[in-house]
Design a protein around this motif. Sequence first.
Motif, PDB file in Angstrom:
ATOM      1  N   TYR A   1       0.840  -1.131   0.088  1.00 26.83           N
ATOM      2  CA  TYR A   1       0.084  -0.034   0.146  1.00 26.83           C
ATOM      3  C   TYR A   1       0.987   1.193  -0.128  1.00 26.83           C
ATOM      4  N   ASP A   2       0.337   2.396  -0.479  1.00 21.51           N
ATOM      5  CA  ASP A   2       1.152   3.608  -0.529  1.00 21.51           C
ATOM      6  C   ASP A   2       1.166   4.279   0.867  1.00 21.51           C
ATOM      7  N   TYR A   3      -0.016   4.067   1.816  1.00 18.45           N
ATOM      8  CA  TYR A   3       0.058   4.584   2.803  1.00 18.45           C
ATOM      9  C   TYR A   3      -0.637   3.648   3.957  1.00 18.45           C
ATOM     10  N   ILE A   4      -0.173   3.884   5.193  1.00 20.67           N
ATOM     11  CA  ILE A   4      -1.021   3.084   6.295  1.00 20.67           C
ATOM     12  C   ILE A   4      -1.352   3.992   7.430  1.00 20.67           C
ATOM     13  N   ILE A   5      -2.858   3.879   7.725  1.00 18.78           N
ATOM     14  CA  ILE A   5      -3.381   4.618   8.684  1.00 18.78           C
ATOM     15  C   ILE A   5      -3.684   3.634   9.999  1.00 18.78           C
ATOM     16  N   ILE A   6      -3.054   4.068  11.281  1.00 20.49           N
ATOM     17  CA  ILE A   6      -3.249   3.342  12.212  1.00 20.49           C
ATOM     18  C   ILE A   6      -4.465   3.967  13.158  1.00 20.49           C
TER      19      ILE A   6
ATOM     20  N   ARG B   1      -7.853  11.441  14.710  1.00 24.49           N
ATOM     21  CA  ARG B   1      -6.646  11.548  14.238  1.00 24.49           C
ATOM     22  C   ARG B   1      -6.531  10.636  12.860  1.00 24.49           C
TER      23      ARG B   1
ATOM     24  N   SER C   1      -8.093  12.730  10.066  1.00 22.98           N
ATOM     25  CA  SER C   1      -7.346  13.775   9.734  1.00 22.98           C
ATOM     26  C   SER C   1      -6.156  13.388   9.127  1.00 22.98           C
ATOM     27  N   ASN C   2      -5.456  12.357   9.459  1.00 24.95           N
ATOM     28  CA  ASN C   2      -4.293  11.522   8.732  1.00 24.95           C
ATOM     29  C   ASN C   2      -4.810  11.285   7.157  1.00 24.95           C
TER      30      ASN C   2
ATOM     31  N   ALA D   1      -4.949  14.347   5.444  1.00 21.09           N
ATOM     32  CA  ALA D   1      -3.572  14.908   4.812  1.00 21.09           C
ATOM     33  C   ALA D   1      -3.110  14.181   3.736  1.00 21.09           C
ATOM     34  N   ILE D   2      -3.237  12.941   3.689  1.00 18.49           N
ATOM     35  CA  ILE D   2      -2.710  12.060   2.814  1.00 18.49           C
ATOM     36  C   ILE D   2      -3.500  12.633   1.170  1.00 18.49           C
TER      37      ILE D   2
ATOM     38  N   ARG E   1      -4.310  15.836   0.823  1.00 19.66           N
ATOM     39  CA  ARG E   1      -3.806  17.038   0.377  1.00 19.66           C
ATOM     40  C   ARG E   1      -2.306  16.759  -0.090  1.00 19.66           C
ATOM     41  N   ALA E   2      -1.656  15.809   0.604  1.00 21.58           N
ATOM     42  CA  ALA E   2      -0.271  15.600   0.042  1.00 21.58           C
ATOM     43  C   ALA E   2      -0.022  15.208  -1.299  1.00 21.58           C
TER      44      ALA E   2
ATOM     45  N   SER F   1      -0.440  17.427  -3.961  1.00 21.50           N
ATOM     46  CA  SER F   1       0.883  18.519  -4.057  1.00 21.50           C
ATOM     47  C   SER F   1       1.975  17.843  -4.878  1.00 21.50           C
ATOM     48  N   LYS F   2       1.714  16.720  -5.344  1.00 17.47           N
ATOM     49  CA  LYS F   2       2.515  15.997  -6.326  1.00 17.47           C
ATOM     50  C   LYS F   2       2.750  16.749  -7.615  1.00 17.47           C
TER      51      LYS F   2
ATOM     52  N   ASP G   1       9.588  15.798  -4.752  1.00 16.13           N
ATOM     53  CA  ASP G   1       8.273  14.946  -4.515  1.00 16.13           C
ATOM     54  C   ASP G   1       7.149  15.823  -4.304  1.00 16.13           C
TER      55      ASP G   1
ATOM     56  N   ILE H   1       5.252  19.776  -4.383  1.00 15.37           N
ATOM     57  CA  ILE H   1       5.299  21.383  -4.745  1.00 15.37           C
ATOM     58  C   ILE H   1       4.231  21.846  -3.967  1.00 15.37           C
TER      59      ILE H   1
ATOM     60  N   SER I   1       3.094   8.122   7.336  1.00 11.87           N
ATOM     61  CA  SER I   1       2.129   7.109   7.023  1.00 11.87           C
ATOM     62  C   SER I   1       2.462   6.318   5.859  1.00 11.87           C
TER      63      SER I   1
END
Lengths: 207, 207
Positions: free
Chosen positions: A162-167, A173, A176-177, A180-181, A183-184, A187-188, B163, B165, B187
């Motif tokens: 997986y690209d990301y893991i959320i605990i 939380r 919101s993680n 955040a993913i 939004r990130a 931003s690529k 990575d 922007i 994450s």
Amino acid sequence: MGRKGLLLVFSGPSGAGKGTICRALLNEIPSLRLSVSATTRPSRSGEIEGKHYFFLKRDVFKKMIEDGQLLEWAEVYGNYYGTPLQYVQKTLAGGNDIILEIDIQGALQVKEKFPEAVLIFIVPPSKSDLKLRLLSRGADAEGEVARRLACVASEMNFAWRYDYIIINDVIDRAVSNAAAIIRAEKSKPGYLEDFLRNFSDEKTSDR
Amino acid sequence: MGRKGLLLVFSGPSGAGKGTICRALLNEIPSLRLSVSATTRPSRSGEIEGKHYFFLKRDVFKKMIEDGQLLEWAEVYGNYYGTPLQYVQKTLAGGNDIILEIDIQGALQVKEKFPEAVLIFIVPPSKSDLKLRLLSRGADAEGEVARRLACVASEMNFAWRYDYIIINDVIDRAVSNAAAIIRAEKSKPGYLEDFLRNFSDEKTSDR
């Protein structure tokens, strides 16, 4: 802006809370859409066509497989389940993000066809925590908890793909993680292709 | 947890506001540290040793290059500038995240040595916006604005190698995007290696 949406795929062991997280995200981010799966299993009482599932006849589903109209699909206990491609494509082209809440095998199929899909794995903070959650749900029909715990152990081996893991220790939380993913990912450089091109093309007077 | 910190590298055209964003992040996230560069140029009035720069003699700097004690370095107008490796390594090993605010060439050097470094490019929303900012700073010594605008056009070509922007249109949004990127990076499966290992190793009674 000709930006396309994000294809977000959520999976994780049952009891990890991915349904809760997805619902919270859909409430929080108005541009998010939820993909509705198709299935050949009979509808249960309370289930709404087009909301919980698209209920299809076997021959219709099989034709969709043949015609490549499913992003991913599987046969489970004799019933077919899958994600219709058209709704996903239309949503993304319209600039909206889409959430798929599907199992691990389905998620990996999606990543193969859409490498730009964002795969998110929701996990409980620990096995003992998951055990407590399953017990408190009262879901313990004779060995069900033991079966699920054995299951999670093997499912966790796929976390690396997986690209990301959320605990999911605290639900706010975790949500919101996830936000955040999103939004990130927006931003690529690949997502901001149009911005970068427009920036370069902009003419300014020399001073 | 044996988690290591994140190595965060910020660069971008001058006037894009990366200094402001980095300062806001350092205020907001207590575990963040700022890397201090070393230089052979003479200190200017008001500059504090160890805060703004480590001011080094040329032979000391050259010895550090030879000994591989710099994460990245460059010679600009006859002076050396670089990032001492030791402080970065110590900070990361201590589990803190570290910010490097360096130029594009430096950022690409860092990525080569530390592929896990997170490269973030701060850009103005448009060339005309950047022009306004530069003019309002009063920084326009004879053709300076024109020179910077020419510069930004070529710098933007490197955006693809970053990575992430961040478009600095509204400062608060830019800062929260940066914070979102940090959360997203934390994450990733690679960052959560210890968690995943501990999860698998945990023993639970069968029911």
